[in-house]
Enzyme design. Sequence first.
Site, PDB file in Angstrom:
ATOM      1  CB  SER A 163      -0.938  -0.054   1.207  1.00 40.93           C
ATOM      2  OG  SER A 163      -1.702   1.106   1.317  1.00 40.93           O
TER       3      SER A 163
ATOM      4  CE1 TYR B  32       0.168   5.870  -4.924  1.00 43.54           C
ATOM      5  CE2 TYR B  32       0.362   7.054  -2.845  1.00 43.54           C
ATOM      6  CZ  TYR B  32       0.787   6.055  -3.702  1.00 43.54           C
ATOM      7  OH  TYR B  32       1.831   5.239  -3.339  1.00 43.54           O
TER       8      TYR B  32
ATOM      9  CE  LYS C  43      -0.196   2.576  -3.670  1.00 39.00           C
ATOM     10  NZ  LYS C  43       0.502   1.305  -3.936  1.00 39.00           N
TER      11      LYS C  43
HETATM   12  N1  LIG Z   1       8.438   5.538  -4.103  1.00 40.69           N
HETATM   13  C1  LIG Z   1       7.660   5.982  -3.119  1.00 40.69           C
HETATM   14  O1  LIG Z   1       7.888   7.069  -2.554  1.00 40.69           O
HETATM   15  C2  LIG Z   1       6.488   5.144  -2.650  1.00 40.69           C
HETATM   16  C3  LIG Z   1       5.880   5.494  -1.433  1.00 40.69           C
HETATM   17  C4  LIG Z   1       4.797   4.762  -0.978  1.00 40.69           C
HETATM   18  C5  LIG Z   1       4.321   3.671  -1.709  1.00 40.69           C
HETATM   19  N2  LIG Z   1       4.925   3.362  -2.875  1.00 40.69           N
HETATM   20  C6  LIG Z   1       4.369   2.213  -3.599  1.00 40.69           C
HETATM   21  O2  LIG Z   1       5.372   1.225  -3.728  1.00 40.69           O
HETATM   22  C7  LIG Z   1       5.207   0.532  -4.964  1.00 40.69           C
HETATM   23  C8  LIG Z   1       6.499   0.611  -5.763  1.00 40.69           C
HETATM   24  O3  LIG Z   1       6.775   1.982  -5.987  1.00 40.69           O
HETATM   25  P1  LIG Z   1       8.126   2.490  -6.695  1.00 40.69           P
HETATM   26  O4  LIG Z   1       8.299   3.899  -6.290  1.00 40.69           O
HETATM   27  O5  LIG Z   1       9.194   1.486  -6.497  1.00 40.69           O
HETATM   28  O6  LIG Z   1       7.621   2.490  -8.210  1.00 40.69           O
HETATM   29  P2  LIG Z   1       8.458   2.659  -9.579  1.00 40.69           P
HETATM   30  O7  LIG Z   1       9.839   3.036  -9.344  1.00 40.69           O
HETATM   31  O8  LIG Z   1       7.626   3.560 -10.452  1.00 40.69           O
HETATM   32  O9  LIG Z   1       8.350   1.190 -10.181  1.00 40.69           O
HETATM   33  C9  LIG Z   1       7.049   0.692 -10.439  1.00 40.69           C
HETATM   34  C10 LIG Z   1       7.107  -0.710 -10.962  1.00 40.69           C
HETATM   35  O10 LIG Z   1       5.776  -1.145 -11.244  1.00 40.69           O
HETATM   36  C11 LIG Z   1       5.666  -1.469 -12.652  1.00 40.69           C
HETATM   37  N3  LIG Z   1       4.320  -1.119 -13.096  1.00 40.69           N
HETATM   38  C12 LIG Z   1       3.721   0.099 -13.068  1.00 40.69           C
HETATM   39  N4  LIG Z   1       2.501   0.020 -13.601  1.00 40.69           N
HETATM   40  C13 LIG Z   1       2.310  -1.275 -13.962  1.00 40.69           C
HETATM   41  C14 LIG Z   1       1.246  -1.975 -14.575  1.00 40.69           C
HETATM   42  N5  LIG Z   1       0.115  -1.365 -14.956  1.00 40.69           N
HETATM   43  N6  LIG Z   1       1.394  -3.316 -14.795  1.00 40.69           N
HETATM   44  C15 LIG Z   1       2.537  -3.944 -14.442  1.00 40.69           C
HETATM   45  N7  LIG Z   1       3.575  -3.331 -13.846  1.00 40.69           N
HETATM   46  C16 LIG Z   1       3.462  -2.005 -13.623  1.00 40.69           C
HETATM   47  C17 LIG Z   1       6.777  -0.656 -13.320  1.00 40.69           C
HETATM   48  O11 LIG Z   1       7.225  -1.192 -14.548  1.00 40.69           O
HETATM   49  P3  LIG Z   1       6.550  -0.769 -15.954  1.00 40.69           P
HETATM   50  O12 LIG Z   1       6.322   0.703 -15.907  1.00 40.69           O
HETATM   51  O13 LIG Z   1       7.552  -1.189 -16.995  1.00 40.69           O
HETATM   52  O14 LIG Z   1       5.299  -1.541 -16.045  1.00 40.69           O
HETATM   53  C18 LIG Z   1       7.875  -0.813 -12.262  1.00 40.69           C
HETATM   54  O15 LIG Z   1       8.469  -2.082 -12.341  1.00 40.69           O
HETATM   55  C19 LIG Z   1       4.005   1.186  -5.658  1.00 40.69           C
HETATM   56  O16 LIG Z   1       2.839   0.453  -5.376  1.00 40.69           O
HETATM   57  C20 LIG Z   1       3.927   2.559  -5.015  1.00 40.69           C
HETATM   58  O17 LIG Z   1       2.623   3.107  -5.031  1.00 40.69           O
HETATM   59  C21 LIG Z   1       5.995   4.056  -3.364  1.00 40.69           C
END
Ligand SMILES: NC(=O)c1ccc[n+]([C@@H]2O[C@H](COP(=O)([O-])OP(=O)(O)OC[C@H]3O[C@@H](n4cnc5c(N)ncnc54)[C@H](OP(=O)(O)O)[C@@H]3O)[C@@H](O)[C@H]2O)c1
Length: 289
Positions: free
Chosen positions: A143, A157, A161
Site C-alpha cells: 500500500s 492515490y 491505497k
Molecule cells: N516511491 C515511493 O515514494 C512510494 C511510497 C509509498 C508507496 N509506494 C508504492 O510502492 C510501490 C512501488 O513503488 P516504486 O516507487 O518502487 O515504483 P516505480 O519506481 O515507479 O516502479 C514501479 C514498478 O511497477 C511497474 N508497473 C507500473 N505500472 C504497472 C502496470 N500497470 N502493470 C505492471 N507493472 C506495472 C513498473 O514497470 P513498468 O512501468 O515497466 O510496467 C515498475 O516495475 C508502488 O505500489 C507505489 O505506489 C511508493
Amino acid sequence: MQWFAGKKVFITGGSKGIGRAAALQLARSGASVVVAARGAEALDETVAAMKAAGGAGTFGRVSVDVTDAAAVEAAAAEALELLGGIDVLICNAGYAWPGLVEDAPLESFEAMMRTNYLGHVHTVRAFLPRFLEQGHGHINLVSSVIGFLPVYGYAAYSASKFAIVGFAGALDLEVKPRGIQVSLFYPPTTDTPGLAKENEIKPPVAWAIEHDSAFSATYTPEQVADHLLRHIASGRYQATHGFPNQLIYHFNRLAPGIARWMNHDEVAKAMKKVAAGKVHAPSRGGGPK
Ligand SMILES: NC(=O)c1ccc[n+]([C@@H]2O[C@H](COP(=O)([O-])OP(=O)(O)OC[C@H]3O[C@@H](n4cnc5c(N)ncnc54)[C@H](OP(=O)(O)O)[C@@H]3O)[C@@H](O)[C@H]2O)c1
C-alpha cells in the site's frame, strides 16, 4: 535473508524501484524469483542483475499489465511454470499521480484504481487457486503511508491505497484459516523512478508541507525493500518503514481528532507560504507516500 532461501517468489512491479531492490535481495538470499512489469527492457536488466547477484535460485520475468485480468492470469500460469510453484506473492506494482480533486483529470482517479487497487486484486486472484490448493504460502500487498494517512493533493492515490487495506483485511479473514498468510506493507517516501515522475507534477502546497514537516524523510529502495522482506519473513500482518511513519501510524489511530487538526494546521501554513511565493520545490524528497 535466510527465511527466503529456496522460496519461490513472484513480484509485480519488480523491474524498478522498491520491487527491483527486493528482487535483487531475494536473489542474494537464495530465492527463485519471477519479476513482472510492462516494460521488457527493465525486466531483462533486472533478470541479468539477479543472475549477477549470484544466488542459487531460478530467475525469470513476465511482461504483463496488471490492469488486464486475463493477461495477469496468463502471466501467473507462466510464472508458476518458470518457478515450479509459488511460496510468496508480492503485489507491488503501482504509482502516484498527484493533483487536487478540483482539477485532477477524472482519468487519474480511474487509472490509479485500475493499477494500484485492481492490479493487486487481479494478481491475488490469479495465484489464489494454487495457494488454496497447496494450503500454504504468503501474499504481501504493498500500500503506502498514504494508505493510512490522507495527504493534501493525493485524494485519488490515497483512495487506491486505502482500498488495498480494506481488501487485505477481508482476504486475510478468508484465507488465514486455510493456511495462507496475508501481510500489508506501507512504504514511506522512497527515491525511485516512480517518485521522480510524481515530483514533476506535485502541487505546490504538497511541496510546502513536505518541506516544513519534521517527519519528512526519503529512503533508498534498498532500505525499504529490506524492511518489506523482513516484514514478510516475520509473519506479522502490517508494517511501515521509518520511525516517523510508525509514530504517525499509531498517533493517527490513537488520537484521530488531534492528528486531523495537525494535518489541517500544516496545510494552512503551507497555503500561506505558497501564497507568499516562498515555496521552492526541491528536486527530490518529501513526506509520507
Ligand atoms: N516511491 C515511493 O515514494 C512510494 C511510497 C509509498 C508507496 N509506494 C508504492 O510502492 C510501490 C512501488 O513503488 P516504486 O516507487 O518502487 O515504483 P516505480 O519506481 O515507479 O516502479 C514501479 C514498478 O511497477 C511497474 N508497473 C507500473 N505500472 C504497472 C502496470 N500497470 N502493470 C505492471 N507493472 C506495472 C513498473 O514497470 P513498468 O512501468 O515497466 O510496467 C515498475 O516495475 C508502488 O505500489 C507505489 O505506489 C511508493
